[in-house]
Enzyme design. Structure first.
Site, PDB file in Angstrom:
ATOM      1  N   GLU A  49       0.856  -1.179   0.000  1.00 30.24           N
ATOM      2  CA  GLU A  49       0.000   0.000   0.000  1.00 30.24           C
ATOM      3  C   GLU A  49       0.896   1.234   0.000  1.00 30.24           C
ATOM      4  O   GLU A  49       1.768   1.372   0.862  1.00 30.24           O
ATOM      5  CB  GLU A  49      -0.878   0.047   1.253  1.00 30.24           C
ATOM      6  N   ASP A  60      -4.532   8.512  10.863  1.00 32.71           N
ATOM      7  CA  ASP A  60      -3.110   8.221  11.029  1.00 32.71           C
ATOM      8  C   ASP A  60      -2.628   8.543  12.436  1.00 32.71           C
ATOM      9  O   ASP A  60      -2.891   9.632  12.964  1.00 32.71           O
ATOM     10  CB  ASP A  60      -2.269   9.017  10.023  1.00 32.71           C
TER      11      ASP A  60
END
Length: 267
Positions: A49, A60
């Site tokens: 990815e 995140d």
């Protein structure tokens, strides 16, 4: 069958989970991120990815945020991200872009799909795009032969899981915990239940991400999932390395540890 589906099917035929590794494009540099992704693949990662750096990374954790911010500060662009995809995909490993929806929409939905396919990309993972709002992307992805991965979570109802899995192509991303990305001391105990609930609605492979950081955890997840997704642990290896060469050694070593672990997970 897409290249992504072929790799997942091959792992299943070997009675193991696939190993999926994430790194943000542009860290420690554009060329450095290509080299790091290739090192991960050499170490045994089956699928990669490539993160598209974005200024509002809702999911995140601090490790990935640090790397993403460094890439943004260095001026990375979406075209740079596509160059990273091309560099990783040239190895033959299926290469996905992990991105929030906003930068893709700004770039142009069909333009991005066409450019991603031209770069050899396999598809996308879009954590903040829900099926009800994904018609444009689904059409563009289908037009350019791209897989499309969406997320299910512990809080997802059966109805929501059914709706999400219906539009997934390649695999379903099962978020093993609530909150942001990052390494954890233990894998969420409800991850196995989420995978089981998801499989009630689809035959598409179910891969688990968020929180896996070492071989023990990877083996645990590999025992019940079709794929094990690792991100923050790889990024941390790069951040903590004294130089780029050492970072490549570190991510390759982690990939080797995790690759061995996913093969043990079914034994």
């Amino acid at each position: 069958m897409s290249k992504l589906a072929e790799v997942l099917a091959a792992a299943k035929a070997e009675d193991r989970a696939a190993l999926i590794g994430y790194l943000p494009a542009g860290y420690p540099s554009v060329d450095g991120s290509i080299a790091a992704l290739r090192a991960m693949i050499e170490g045994g990662v089956d699928i990669v990815e490539v993160g598209l750096p974005y200024s509002d990374p809702q999911m995140d954790g601090p490790v990935i945020q640090k790397a993403v911010q460094a890439a943004l500060d260095a001026g990375i662009t979406t075209l740079d991200v596509l160059r990273v995809v091309e560099g990783a995909a040239a190895t033959g490993a299926p290469t996905l872009v992990m991105s929030y929806w906003n930068p893709i929409e700004r770039f142009g939905t069909d333009r991005f799909a066409a450019a991603l396919a031209a770069a050899g990309g396999a598809g996308t993972i879009l954590p903040d795009l829900i099926p009800e709002e994904a018609d444009d992307w689904i059409a563009a992805a289908d037009a350019h032969g791209l897989d499309r991965v969406f997320l299910v979570a512990q809080t997802s109802t059966g109805e929501r899981i059914a709706l999400t899995t219906e539009v997934c192509r390649g695999f379903v991303y099962a978020a093993s915990l609530m909150g942001v990305t990052g390494t954890r001391d233990a894998v969420s105990g409800s991850a196995k239940d989420l995978v089981a609930r998801t499989r009630e609605h689809t035959e598409v492979p179910v891969c688990v991400g968020l929180g896996v950081s070492n071989g023990v955890q990877a083996a645990e997840v590999a025992a019940f999932a079709d794929g094990v997704i690792v991100g923050s642990a790889f990024v941390r290896r790069l951040i903590e390395a004294p130089d780029e060469a050492s970072g490549l050694v570190a991510v390759r070593a982690l990939a080797e540890e995790l690759a061995e672990a996913v093969r043990k997970g079914r034994r």
